[in-house]
Design an enzyme around this catalytic site. Structure first.
Site, PDB file in Angstrom:
ATOM      1  N   ASN A 218      11.132   5.175  16.481  1.00 38.44           N
ATOM      2  CA  ASN A 218      11.390   6.128  15.393  1.00 38.44           C
ATOM      3  C   ASN A 218      11.098   7.537  15.903  1.00 38.44           C
ATOM      4  O   ASN A 218      10.691   7.715  17.047  1.00 38.44           O
ATOM      5  CB  ASN A 218      10.546   5.772  14.154  1.00 38.44           C
ATOM      6  N   ASP A 286       7.775  -1.069  11.394  1.00 39.43           N
ATOM      7  CA  ASP A 286       7.468  -2.146  10.452  1.00 39.43           C
ATOM      8  C   ASP A 286       7.862  -3.508  11.001  1.00 39.43           C
ATOM      9  O   ASP A 286       7.291  -4.517  10.620  1.00 39.43           O
ATOM     10  CB  ASP A 286       8.177  -1.875   9.114  1.00 39.43           C
ATOM     11  N   LYS A 349       0.394   3.370  -2.830  1.00 38.85           N
ATOM     12  CA  LYS A 349       0.158   2.919  -1.438  1.00 38.85           C
ATOM     13  C   LYS A 349      -1.339   2.828  -1.151  1.00 38.85           C
ATOM     14  O   LYS A 349      -1.794   1.922  -0.466  1.00 38.85           O
ATOM     15  CB  LYS A 349       0.847   3.892  -0.469  1.00 38.85           C
TER      16      LYS A 349
HETATM   17  N1  CTP Z   1       0.780   1.701   8.995  1.00 37.68           N
HETATM   18  C1  CTP Z   1       0.076   0.896   9.879  1.00 37.68           C
HETATM   19  N2  CTP Z   1       0.650  -0.216  10.394  1.00 37.68           N
HETATM   20  C2  CTP Z   1       1.909  -0.569  10.044  1.00 37.68           C
HETATM   21  C3  CTP Z   1       2.639   0.240   9.148  1.00 37.68           C
HETATM   22  C4  CTP Z   1       2.034   1.374   8.642  1.00 37.68           C
HETATM   23  O1  CTP Z   1      -1.075   1.228  10.186  1.00 37.68           O
HETATM   24  N3  CTP Z   1       2.448  -1.646  10.557  1.00 37.68           N
HETATM   25  C5  CTP Z   1       0.127   2.871   8.404  1.00 37.68           C
HETATM   26  C6  CTP Z   1       0.630   4.192   8.900  1.00 37.68           C
HETATM   27  O2  CTP Z   1      -0.086   4.635  10.021  1.00 37.68           O
HETATM   28  C7  CTP Z   1       0.392   5.091   7.695  1.00 37.68           C
HETATM   29  C8  CTP Z   1       0.673   4.161   6.529  1.00 37.68           C
HETATM   30  O3  CTP Z   1       0.406   2.871   7.026  1.00 37.68           O
HETATM   31  O4  CTP Z   1      -0.955   5.476   7.611  1.00 37.68           O
HETATM   32  C9  CTP Z   1       2.101   4.256   6.070  1.00 37.68           C
HETATM   33  O5  CTP Z   1       2.396   3.162   5.304  1.00 37.68           O
HETATM   34  P1  CTP Z   1       3.836   2.441   5.304  1.00 37.68           P
HETATM   35  O6  CTP Z   1       3.752   1.226   4.465  1.00 37.68           O
HETATM   36  O7  CTP Z   1       4.340   2.284   6.670  1.00 37.68           O
HETATM   37  O8  CTP Z   1       4.614   3.538   4.633  1.00 37.68           O
HETATM   38  P2  CTP Z   1       6.134   3.686   4.672  1.00 37.68           P
HETATM   39  O9  CTP Z   1       6.694   3.537   6.031  1.00 37.68           O
HETATM   40  O10 CTP Z   1       6.343   4.956   3.969  1.00 37.68           O
HETATM   41  O11 CTP Z   1       6.556   2.380   3.906  1.00 37.68           O
HETATM   42  P3  CTP Z   1       7.001   2.080   2.423  1.00 37.68           P
HETATM   43  O12 CTP Z   1       7.003   3.358   1.681  1.00 37.68           O
HETATM   44  O13 CTP Z   1       8.306   1.443   2.622  1.00 37.68           O
HETATM   45  O14 CTP Z   1       5.934   1.135   1.918  1.00 37.68           O
END
Ligand code: CTP
Length: 415
Positions: A218, A286, A349
């Site tokens: 990304n 993800d 979240k």
């Molecule tokens: N994060 C993590 N490990 C993952 C995914 C995310 O530690 N596998 C952490 C990121 O570092 C950040 C936060 O989670 O602190 C972001 O959450 P995330 O669920 O990834 O947010 P989005 O990508 O915005 O996902 P969504 O809004 O679709 O839930």
């Protein structure tokens, strides 16, 4: 006005050759009013705009101009001149002076002093808007910022050349404010409010292999996470940065563990525990490819596309938040990049991930935040949302580190 806010501070003012140089006279007066002592170096071009006599009358000191002036060298060498100050202030910083600084040139006394110094440098750029916007100047600004140089201004407005836009030098009082903020920050850092605490920060993207030469990635630059690690270390925290692949340089004073995948990032975080503070700023992928190929995948004639089976990656933030007892960092902070209903989604979240705070930002394209140098964030805690003003990623990082220090200070006084 605090007349003694800069008491006993020694400032070496480097005056560049721009029309804004006349504002330096007022700047010197304002700095001295607050207790600072000011020595000045003028570039050759600066003489076209202000006279050394006016500058020395206001500083109360001899003005330094010529690298090869033997009298100067007998009195004080240029190395000593630049080290005998608490702060080097360049105003106006012209396009030419900034280019020479970014290139590491030392072809006059001003640039020699700037290259020889081990002291912080603050610059107040001033130039025509087209010069400011030119790719070469923008490149130099990025280099100087990366070298740790701080900026005040430029402002937007009517220019002496009749054009309008960014390029006007900050007003003397704004520069004084930036100088005061610099020393305030330095005093806070000198107190080392996070000394004795361990911090863990994740930053950058992860790369999830498809085969030995291809991966899913990304656009995360790692700028914000790296700046946070640097800011925590500046306040005294023993900091481990777990960094995905990024072009952002390793910050000084921080132990960096370089990783590629989400699995490696989680393992590196677990290995760095226990920690008092965990800040997950990484843009962790993800999903990963369930079974990445051991050899480079080949196209097959007549094949209509390729199906990759993806598997969800571990959630590092949720994993750290769910740790029990002393293994759980006392403060776990996550990030939420949202494009709509920022506070609502980020609040949700925080609950889902089980972390203590969420730093939420609006990354919809109109904000220009994604990949840029600025950030506009809201801090979501159990008490609600705090709206922070738009600022550079470095300033957001500093403010977050201060907020963390405040949290631990309050925690301490409560027990
Ligand atoms: N994060 C993590 N490990 C993952 C995914 C995310 O530690 N596998 C952490 C990121 O570092 C950040 C936060 O989670 O602190 C972001 O959450 P995330 O669920 O990834 O947010 P989005 O990508 O915005 O996902 P969504 O809004 O679709 O839930």
């Amino acid at each position: 006005m605090d007349k003694s806010s800069l008491e006993a501070r020694r400032i070496l003012l480097i005056i560049g050759g721009g029309i804004a140089a006349y504002k330096c006279l007022d700047l010197i007066r304002r700095l001295r009013e607050r207790g600072a002592s000011v020595r000045a170096i003028m570039t050759g071009a600066a003489h076209e705009f202000v006279t050394p006599l006016s500058v020395s009358s206001l500083t109360g000191e001899k003005v330094f101009t010529d690298l090869f002036d033997l009298t100067d060298e007998a009195e004080m060498g240029h190395i000593e001149l630049s080290r005998d100050a608490d702060l080097l202030l360049v105003a106006p910083a012209t396009a030419d002076l900034m280019a020479r600084m970014a290139g590491g040139l030392a072809n006059d006394l001003a640039t020699t002093a700037l290259l020889a110094t081990d002291k912080p440098v603050l610059i107040a750029p001033a130039m025509n808007v087209r010069m400011w916007e030119h790719a070469a100047t923008q490149r130099n600004i990025a280099t100087l910022a990366q070298d740790g140089i701080s900026f005040v201004g430029p402002n937007e407005g009517d220019m002496a050349c009749g054009e309008f836009g960014p390029g006007r030098m900050a007003e003397p009082m704004e520069i004084v404010g930036a100088v005061e903020a610099h020393f305030g920050e330095a005093a806070f850092a000198a107190d080392q409010p996070l000394k004795g605490l361990k911090a863990l920060v994740t930053s950058g993207p992860t790369h999830e292999p498809i085969d030995p030469v291809r991966y899913i990635a990304n656009r995360s630059s790692g700028k914000q996470g790296h700046a946070i690690a640097a800011a925590l270390a500046t306040l005294g925290a023993e900091t481990v940065l777990v960094a995905g692949p990024t072009a952002t340089p390793d910050p000084a004073g921080v132990s960096v563990r370089h990783v590629e995948t989400a699995d490696e990032m989680l393992a590196a975080c677990e290995a760095a525990l226990p920690a008092d503070i965990a800040i997950c700023a990484a843009a962790v992928a993800d999903w990963r490819v369930e079974a990445s190929a051991e050899q480079k995948m080949k196209k097959k004639n007549g094949e209509d596309g390729l199906h990759l089976k993806l598997k969800q990656n571990p959630d590092i933030l949720a994993t750290l938040s769910a740790l029990k007892g002393r293994k759980r960092p006392r403060l776990v902070v996550g990030f939420a990049a949202e494009t709509e209903k920022v506070i609502e989604h980020a609040t949700d979240k925080r609950m889902r991930k089980g972390c203590d705070w969420i730093v939420a930002n609006d990354v919809s394209p109109a904000t220009g935040i994604m990949g840029g140098d600025d950030n506009l964030v809201h801090i979501i805690t159990a008490e609600g949302a705090e709206d922070w003003p738009r600022a550079s990623k470095r300033d957001v990082a500093r403010r977050l580190a201060h907020r963390v220090a405040d949290h631990f200070r309050k925690g301490k006084s409560a027990t």
